[in-house]
Design an enzyme around this catalytic site. Sequence first.
Site, mmCIF file in Angstrom:
data_model
loop_
_atom_site.group_PDB
_atom_site.id
_atom_site.type_symbol
_atom_site.label_atom_id
_atom_site.label_comp_id
_atom_site.label_asym_id
_atom_site.label_seq_id
_atom_site.Cartn_x
_atom_site.Cartn_y
_atom_site.Cartn_z
ATOM 1 N N ARG A 90 0.937 -0.966 -0.061
ATOM 2 C CA ARG A 90 0.166 -0.473 0.060
ATOM 3 C C ARG A 90 1.085 1.406 0.132
ATOM 4 N NH1 ARG A 90 -4.919 2.129 3.781
ATOM 5 N NH2 ARG A 90 -5.180 4.083 2.933
ATOM 6 N N ARG A 101 -7.516 -1.163 -2.525
ATOM 7 C CA ARG A 101 -5.948 -1.295 -1.928
ATOM 8 C C ARG A 101 -5.778 -2.360 -1.472
ATOM 9 N NH1 ARG A 101 -8.208 2.189 1.397
ATOM 10 N NH2 ARG A 101 -8.369 3.571 -0.054
ATOM 11 N N ASP A 104 -5.450 -2.648 3.758
ATOM 12 C CA ASP A 104 -5.758 -1.415 5.367
ATOM 13 C C ASP A 104 -5.910 -1.946 6.246
ATOM 14 O OD1 ASP A 104 -6.855 1.022 5.307
ATOM 15 O OD2 ASP A 104 -8.300 1.061 4.343
ATOM 16 N N ASP A 106 -6.587 -0.258 9.664
ATOM 17 C CA ASP A 106 -6.885 1.169 10.826
ATOM 18 C C ASP A 106 -7.525 0.763 12.605
ATOM 19 O OD1 ASP A 106 -7.570 2.947 8.926
ATOM 20 O OD2 ASP A 106 -9.447 2.230 8.072
#
Length: 452
Positions: A90, A101, A104, A106
């Site tokens: 990424r 993507r 990811d 988070d």
Amino acid sequence: MSGNKHRRTGAVALGSNLGDREANLAAGLRALERTPGVVVLQRSRWIETLPVGGPPGQPPFLNGAALVETSLEPHALLGELQRIEARYGRDRAREEHHGPRTLDLDLLFLGDLRLDGPDLVLPHPRMEERAFVLEPLAEVAPGRVLAISGRTVAERLAELRGPGPTLVRFETPQEAGRWCRAEREAGRSLGFVPTMGALHEGHLALVERALSENDRACVSVFVNPLQFDDPEDLRRYPRDMDADASLLASAGCHMVFTGTLAQFFPEAPGGSPAPEALIDPGPAAGGLEGEHRPGHFAGVATIVDRLFDVVLPTRAYFGQKDFQQTLVVRELARRRGGPEVVVFPTVREPSGLACSSRNALLSAADQPRALALWAALGAASELWKAGVRDARTLSARMRAELEGQVDAVEYAEVRDPDAWSSDAPPGPLSRAVALIAAQVGGVRLIDNLVLA
Ligand code: AMP
């Protein structure tokens, strides 16, 4: 894992919609597991979701959530997540906003920290609006209270999904059996979660999973006398059918049923199967729980067999919290030719304490002492990571951690999860599960952790 005040429990959302999505998520999770100062407690399944926002026509996402325990401060953890993303392709600087993507990661929340910085806001500000975040999160932290809505993850997810089915409630296995037969005849798959009630997040995570994999989910609530070797334990076991039904209704469950021993075994003289009529629970019942609770697994196998007869489920869901029970049940299902048995990881409170109906019996003063089980499993896990492969050394380490904390250790042992043995396996182990049963303030608690 013990004695460190700075450890926090947090959650990381994982997503991928480019390349081999499953491999990307698995690589991301492995990298997270190997990150110093981070322990992955549990992960959700990978769940496919449609992209929200971003350029039209981008492929669907695979999303997941990992519950972690970490000594890292928030920015250090964020840095680690970004390094993992970068390693797996990424490039935040170049990618389109909300575009495809490979990976990811988070940070959703970290303990009860609230941050509002330019590069990190905690808890994650938009997670409460996103079913694709909450759906996997509900598998690992269903009872986590969200900062904005004040709802739990499971409640908020239910709100986002809109009104669900109405819960049907039966007081006898006969009525429940008829309902199940009608559902099967309509061609619908049935996910079944057997419980003893006093439902908590662990049970609800099983229901959530059953709902996601079947057309219908149903639950039995029955405190089965056959599996209690101690009448006082049976008497004290918490019961609250109305509260259970209301939790199941908000979880979106379709049916709950109960019954009496005599209703489950109408053929038994006097309404209770004689000892010789109980089902042989097989070799996995040897040692540990089987040794400390004589007759327990015969009682479990007998009721589970009867519950399977009533429901004839497509899939049945059991918690890894009762590790030895999952072995007994798998063997029973194999002998019967079904159903498919799904084992779900142990759901824990933020402190690490495994959710259990019996936790309600712990006094406020005893609750911190109950954490010794998780600390002892953590200590065994640290030794395993350091290369220790001897069951007796691992066991001694756990006992040392439990000493002085709990009132009595029934067992603190290590077994090969794939080759169950009554006694500790000799020689160096290549796979291991650590298992504990201990008494705290008159309450019997069990827990386990797969070390490898
Ligand atoms: P019980 O009501 O204790 O008989 O549990 C019913 C089912 O829920 C069993 O399959 C348990 O293993 C499972 N269960 C209980 N506690 C947990 C937990 N903390 N996490 C996941 N599953 C659990």
